[in-house]
Design an enzyme around this catalytic site. Sequence first.
Site, PDB file in Angstrom:
ATOM      1  N   LYS A 102     -16.401  42.649  40.971  1.00  0.00           N
ATOM      2  CA  LYS A 102     -15.386  42.503  42.017  1.00  0.00           C
ATOM      3  C   LYS A 102     -14.793  43.839  42.459  1.00  0.00           C
ATOM      4  CE  LYS A 102     -14.706  37.637  41.909  1.00  0.00           C
ATOM      5  NZ  LYS A 102     -14.802  36.704  40.794  1.00  0.00           N
ATOM      6  N   ASP A 129     -14.911  38.966  29.844  1.00  0.00           N
ATOM      7  CA  ASP A 129     -15.244  38.923  31.271  1.00  0.00           C
ATOM      8  C   ASP A 129     -13.978  39.306  32.046  1.00  0.00           C
ATOM      9  OD1 ASP A 129     -15.736  38.400  33.905  1.00  0.00           O
ATOM     10  OD2 ASP A 129     -16.762  36.482  33.556  1.00  0.00           O
ATOM     11  N   PHE A 133     -15.064  30.121  34.080  1.00  0.00           N
ATOM     12  CA  PHE A 133     -15.860  30.447  35.279  1.00  0.00           C
ATOM     13  C   PHE A 133     -16.441  31.845  35.093  1.00  0.00           C
ATOM     14  CE2 PHE A 133     -16.892  32.370  39.262  1.00  0.00           C
ATOM     15  CZ  PHE A 133     -17.600  31.369  39.897  1.00  0.00           C
TER      16      PHE A 133
HETATM   17  C1  LIG Z   1     -16.082  36.037  40.350  1.00  0.00           C
HETATM   18  C2  LIG Z   1     -16.317  35.989  38.887  1.00  0.00           C
HETATM   19  C3  LIG Z   1     -17.618  36.079  38.359  1.00  0.00           C
HETATM   20  C4  LIG Z   1     -18.860  36.102  39.223  1.00  0.00           C
HETATM   21  O1  LIG Z   1     -18.885  37.191  40.097  1.00  0.00           O
HETATM   22  P1  LIG Z   1     -19.876  37.151  41.383  1.00  0.00           P
HETATM   23  O2  LIG Z   1     -19.799  38.546  41.919  1.00  0.00           O
HETATM   24  O3  LIG Z   1     -19.342  36.126  42.316  1.00  0.00           O
HETATM   25  O4  LIG Z   1     -21.226  36.804  40.867  1.00  0.00           O
HETATM   26  C5  LIG Z   1     -17.758  36.102  36.989  1.00  0.00           C
HETATM   27  N1  LIG Z   1     -16.681  36.021  36.175  1.00  0.00           N
HETATM   28  C6  LIG Z   1     -15.428  35.926  36.646  1.00  0.00           C
HETATM   29  C7  LIG Z   1     -14.277  35.859  35.689  1.00  0.00           C
HETATM   30  C8  LIG Z   1     -15.205  35.885  38.008  1.00  0.00           C
HETATM   31  O5  LIG Z   1     -13.966  35.758  38.493  1.00  0.00           O
END
Ligand SMILES: *Cc1c(COP(=O)(O)O)cnc(C)c1O
Length: 400
Positions: free
Chosen positions: A252, A223, A138
């Site tokens: 985040k 990520d 994700f």
């Molecule tokens: C939440 C998340 C995203 C996307 O972040 P948004 O601010 O919702 O666009 C990307 N990668 C990971 C691992 C995430 O948990």
Amino acid sequence: MRDAIEREEAHIAANYAPLPLVVATGEGAWVTDIEGKRYLDCLAAYSAVNFGHSHPLLLDAARAQLARVTLTSRAFHNDQLGPFVTALAALAGKDMVLPMNTGAEAVESGIKVARAWGYRVKGVAADRATIIVADGNFHGRTISIVSFSDDPDARADFGPFTPGFRSVPYGDAAALEAAIDENTVAVLLEPIQGEAGILVPPADYLPAVRDITTRHNVLFIADEIQSGLGRTGATFQCDNAGVVPDLYLLGKALGGGIVPVSAVVGNRDVLGVLQPGQHGSTFGGNPLAAAVGRAVVELLATGDYQARARMLGERMHARLGALVGRGVVGVRGVGLWAGIDIDPSLATGRAVCELLMERGVLAKDTHGATIRLAPPIVVSEPDLDWAIDQLEAVLADLRA
Ligand SMILES: *Cc1c(COP(=O)(O)O)cnc(C)c1O
């Protein structure tokens, strides 16, 4: 409560299925709904609220900057951006920061940087670059990102998709190496797969990925949007694994739960490929975001939050482990972050979250039978114990 929910639902696109409560205020690990009922927030906005709601130092930084200037665009310099990128680069042990806003934008930016690096530095033939990703990933919701998702809900009816991605099983370094060819520019991974259910790969996986990507002259992009910035008891989950990626993707918690702040962090040999006009964002690096982001980095620079997540996490995992066989079929996680598989013969993850909500604990299900716990790192030990007591009670009621 019902009225407020109906008012929202009358006009909101139905792309979420929220639990039936309406939050009015939040402080620390707790939120209060419009009827005055308090809940312990064990989701923390998917770790965007790692430092708790209304953290006094973060609010002070935001308030001070609100009174000065909030948006200039990067057509001009602003006096908050330099201190922010300096502090963030130092925290990450890198020398360059590309500031953006949301997580998905950081991922998109990382993909663009990796492709440009591939053509300009590695020498990949034009338009042939591929990026290797993992099954079950994700990384956000844009077209290019859902192009390499294997979640049918994330993809259905959103094609045509962006080419140039190859997906391999998560946790399998040999499969990853076999997928690399002369056009591979990057490997993009979550060090722990959050949305997939807090899936922790084998301990030797990330070191193997680091070794393989180095040997093949391929970028390793981590990520850490959900796993980073304290949640796992370290600044980055890569620290726990003993690896340093080429690019960190952050988001985040970088915005302290106040404003969206994301970033790509790396060294000049990679991020230096971007030249004026090739990438940008109207809001990226704005003074309000930079002021809050710098305050977040200052909190993390003390190491106190990482240590607290580690300490509380040990306590949480010890207690959750004892629930296996008593309504729970499996628990995973690192630091103050847990994926809990509910015995599917008892209830769905959603049903457990609804019962927890009635008892004053907010959590979120994922993939049917899994619930995740990720309270703000400022949660007190007694409150954390109490939340797990509530889960224990919910499971006991279901088994009765
Ligand atoms: C939440 C998340 C995203 C996307 O972040 P948004 O601010 O919702 O666009 C990307 N990668 C990971 C691992 C995430 O948990």
